[in-house]
Motif scaffolding. Sequence first.
Motif, mmCIF file in Angstrom:
data_model
loop_
_atom_site.group_PDB
_atom_site.id
_atom_site.type_symbol
_atom_site.label_atom_id
_atom_site.label_comp_id
_atom_site.label_asym_id
_atom_site.label_seq_id
_atom_site.Cartn_x
_atom_site.Cartn_y
_atom_site.Cartn_z
ATOM 1 N N LEU A 25 -2.710 -14.235 5.291
ATOM 2 C CA LEU A 25 -1.288 -13.917 5.165
ATOM 3 C C LEU A 25 -0.426 -15.009 5.784
ATOM 4 O O LEU A 25 0.635 -15.346 5.257
ATOM 5 C CB LEU A 25 -1.020 -12.566 5.837
ATOM 6 N N ALA A 26 -0.893 -15.585 6.863
ATOM 7 C CA ALA A 26 -0.135 -16.643 7.535
ATOM 8 C C ALA A 26 0.032 -17.873 6.646
ATOM 9 O O ALA A 26 0.977 -18.647 6.816
ATOM 10 C CB ALA A 26 -0.825 -17.026 8.844
ATOM 11 N N GLU A 27 -0.852 -18.045 5.680
ATOM 12 C CA GLU A 27 -0.795 -19.208 4.785
ATOM 13 C C GLU A 27 -0.005 -18.939 3.505
ATOM 14 O O GLU A 27 0.177 -19.845 2.698
ATOM 15 C CB GLU A 27 -2.215 -19.640 4.434
ATOM 16 N N MET A 28 0.425 -17.706 3.301
ATOM 17 C CA MET A 28 1.151 -17.344 2.077
ATOM 18 C C MET A 28 2.639 -17.587 2.250
ATOM 19 O O MET A 28 3.145 -17.591 3.368
ATOM 20 C CB MET A 28 0.923 -15.868 1.747
ATOM 21 N N PRO A 29 3.323 -17.725 1.110
ATOM 22 C CA PRO A 29 4.785 -17.823 1.195
ATOM 23 C C PRO A 29 5.361 -16.484 1.666
ATOM 24 O O PRO A 29 4.638 -15.494 1.782
ATOM 25 C CB PRO A 29 5.203 -18.131 -0.241
ATOM 26 N N GLU A 30 6.641 -16.492 1.920
ATOM 27 C CA GLU A 30 7.290 -15.271 2.378
ATOM 28 C C GLU A 30 7.025 -14.133 1.399
ATOM 29 O O GLU A 30 7.092 -14.315 0.188
ATOM 30 C CB GLU A 30 8.795 -15.515 2.507
ATOM 31 N N TYR A 31 6.749 -12.973 1.918
ATOM 32 C CA TYR A 31 6.442 -11.807 1.089
ATOM 33 C C TYR A 31 7.428 -10.689 1.408
ATOM 34 O O TYR A 31 8.070 -10.688 2.461
ATOM 35 C CB TYR A 31 4.995 -11.339 1.316
ATOM 36 N N SER A 32 7.519 -9.728 0.493
ATOM 37 C CA SER A 32 8.466 -8.627 0.673
ATOM 38 C C SER A 32 7.798 -7.330 1.107
ATOM 39 O O SER A 32 8.445 -6.477 1.719
ATOM 40 C CB SER A 32 9.238 -8.394 -0.623
ATOM 41 N N CYS A 33 6.513 -7.164 0.787
ATOM 42 C CA CYS A 33 5.870 -5.884 1.062
ATOM 43 C C CYS A 33 4.350 -6.034 0.948
ATOM 44 O O CYS A 33 3.871 -6.827 0.134
ATOM 45 C CB CYS A 33 6.365 -4.847 0.052
ATOM 46 N N ILE A 34 3.621 -5.263 1.743
ATOM 47 C CA ILE A 34 2.156 -5.234 1.649
ATOM 48 C C ILE A 34 1.717 -3.788 1.480
ATOM 49 O O ILE A 34 2.129 -2.901 2.234
ATOM 50 C CB ILE A 34 1.489 -5.802 2.912
ATOM 51 N N LEU A 35 0.863 -3.570 0.493
ATOM 52 C CA LEU A 35 0.249 -2.263 0.263
ATOM 53 C C LEU A 35 -1.246 -2.396 0.501
ATOM 54 O O LEU A 35 -1.890 -3.283 -0.067
ATOM 55 C CB LEU A 35 0.503 -1.792 -1.175
ATOM 56 N N ALA A 36 -1.792 -1.543 1.346
ATOM 57 C CA ALA A 36 -3.239 -1.499 1.568
ATOM 58 C C ALA A 36 -3.775 -0.238 0.895
ATOM 59 O O ALA A 36 -3.266 0.860 1.119
ATOM 60 C CB ALA A 36 -3.563 -1.473 3.050
ATOM 61 N N THR A 37 -4.794 -0.414 0.064
ATOM 62 C CA THR A 37 -5.449 0.711 -0.589
ATOM 63 C C THR A 37 -6.857 0.809 -0.010
ATOM 64 O O THR A 37 -7.604 -0.178 -0.017
ATOM 65 C CB THR A 37 -5.515 0.500 -2.110
ATOM 66 N N ILE A 38 -7.179 1.999 0.497
ATOM 67 C CA ILE A 38 -8.462 2.212 1.164
ATOM 68 C C ILE A 38 -9.195 3.359 0.470
ATOM 69 O O ILE A 38 -8.652 4.451 0.334
ATOM 70 C CB ILE A 38 -8.269 2.594 2.645
ATOM 71 N N TYR A 39 -10.423 3.085 0.043
ATOM 72 C CA TYR A 39 -11.287 4.149 -0.479
ATOM 73 C C TYR A 39 -12.531 4.204 0.387
ATOM 74 O O TYR A 39 -13.198 3.187 0.600
ATOM 75 C CB TYR A 39 -11.650 3.894 -1.945
ATOM 76 N N VAL A 40 -12.838 5.387 0.901
ATOM 77 C CA VAL A 40 -13.986 5.577 1.790
ATOM 78 C C VAL A 40 -14.965 6.551 1.157
ATOM 79 O O VAL A 40 -14.558 7.506 0.497
ATOM 80 C CB VAL A 40 -13.562 6.086 3.179
ATOM 81 N N ASP A 41 -16.261 6.296 1.351
ATOM 82 C CA ASP A 41 -17.219 7.292 0.889
ATOM 83 C C ASP A 41 -17.367 8.360 1.971
ATOM 84 O O ASP A 41 -16.844 8.226 3.078
ATOM 85 C CB ASP A 41 -18.551 6.659 0.477
ATOM 86 N N SER A 42 -18.063 9.436 1.647
ATOM 87 C CA SER A 42 -18.118 10.595 2.539
ATOM 88 C C SER A 42 -18.689 10.251 3.908
ATOM 89 O O SER A 42 -18.339 10.868 4.904
ATOM 90 C CB SER A 42 -18.920 11.717 1.895
ATOM 91 N N TYR A 43 -19.554 9.251 3.991
ATOM 92 C CA TYR A 43 -20.140 8.853 5.266
ATOM 93 C C TYR A 43 -19.061 8.432 6.266
ATOM 94 O O TYR A 43 -19.198 8.634 7.469
ATOM 95 C CB TYR A 43 -21.129 7.699 5.035
ATOM 96 N N PHE A 44 -17.959 7.855 5.773
ATOM 97 C CA PHE A 44 -16.897 7.352 6.638
ATOM 98 C C PHE A 44 -15.701 8.300 6.735
ATOM 99 O O PHE A 44 -14.695 7.955 7.342
ATOM 100 C CB PHE A 44 -16.413 5.985 6.136
ATOM 101 N N GLN A 45 -15.817 9.469 6.160
ATOM 102 C CA GLN A 45 -14.678 10.385 6.109
ATOM 103 C C GLN A 45 -14.144 10.720 7.499
ATOM 104 O O GLN A 45 -12.935 10.723 7.715
ATOM 105 C CB GLN A 45 -15.066 11.654 5.356
ATOM 106 N N GLU A 46 -15.017 10.971 8.462
ATOM 107 C CA GLU A 46 -14.565 11.364 9.801
ATOM 108 C C GLU A 46 -13.833 10.251 10.533
ATOM 109 O O GLU A 46 -12.982 10.528 11.373
ATOM 110 C CB GLU A 46 -15.747 11.845 10.633
ATOM 111 N N ILE A 47 -14.158 9.006 10.248
ATOM 112 C CA ILE A 47 -13.507 7.899 10.968
ATOM 113 C C ILE A 47 -12.266 7.377 10.251
ATOM 114 O O ILE A 47 -11.589 6.485 10.760
ATOM 115 C CB ILE A 47 -14.490 6.732 11.230
ATOM 116 N N THR A 48 -11.951 7.945 9.093
ATOM 117 C CA THR A 48 -10.798 7.463 8.324
ATOM 118 C C THR A 48 -9.509 7.443 9.140
ATOM 119 O O THR A 48 -8.774 6.449 9.087
ATOM 120 C CB THR A 48 -10.637 8.264 7.026
ATOM 121 N N PRO A 49 -9.186 8.475 9.928
ATOM 122 C CA PRO A 49 -7.956 8.378 10.734
ATOM 123 C C PRO A 49 -7.967 7.181 11.684
ATOM 124 O O PRO A 49 -6.931 6.541 11.875
ATOM 125 C CB PRO A 49 -7.930 9.708 11.505
#
Length: 173
Positions: A25-49
Motif C-alpha cells: 500500500l505504501a508503494e501505491m498512488p493515493e487511494y480513496s478506500c480499501i475493502l477487505a473481504t475475508i472468507y473463513v472455513d469452519s476451522y477458523f470460525q471461532e477466531i474470526t472476531p
Amino acid sequence: MKQIPYLCNDEIDFREKIESFKESLAEMPEYSCILATIYVDSYFQEITPRLVDRLKRLLPDVKIVGGTVSANITAGVINLFGISLTFSVFFKSTVDVIAIPWKDGESARLGKDLLWYIRQLYQPVAVQMISSGYNLDLVPFLRELSNIPEDIAVFGGVVDDGTVSGPGFVFTA
C-alpha cells in the motif's frame, strides 16, 4: 481498483499478510478506500472476531465484509482450507458496507429499504450482496431489488449456512 488476494494458513499468517499488504500500500498512488473481504472455513470460525479486530487495528480505515465457507477461491485457486483475505484498493471510488439484519416475513420490505438506500447514493455502480442461509425467502427481496437501475451491477452469493460444517455467518466491520 486493484485487488490483492492472499490465502492464509493460520492466524499468524493472516497477520503477516496484512503487514505485507501495508508494505504494498505504501508503494501505491493515493487511494480513496480499501475493502477487505475475508472468507473463513469452519476451522477458523471461532477466531474470526480476533482476525477482524487485528485487521481493524492494523488498518483502521479498512471496510470489512466476509463470511464462513466450505471452500474458497483465492486468486483463481479453489482452497478447501484456510482464510481467504482479499484487499480491494479503490483509487477514486468509495465503498459503503451495510448489514441488513434479516427478519422472516419482511423480505419484500427489506428489499424496498435497500433499493431506497441505493437510490440515495451518489452515482452507485455496483451492489455486492452476501447472505448466510439457504433457507431464507429471498424471492420477495430480490423481486424488489430487481427495480434497481440497469446500469448498476448486482452480484454476490450465499456463504455456508451451516448445512456442511455447523452454524455459518456473515460479518461486516
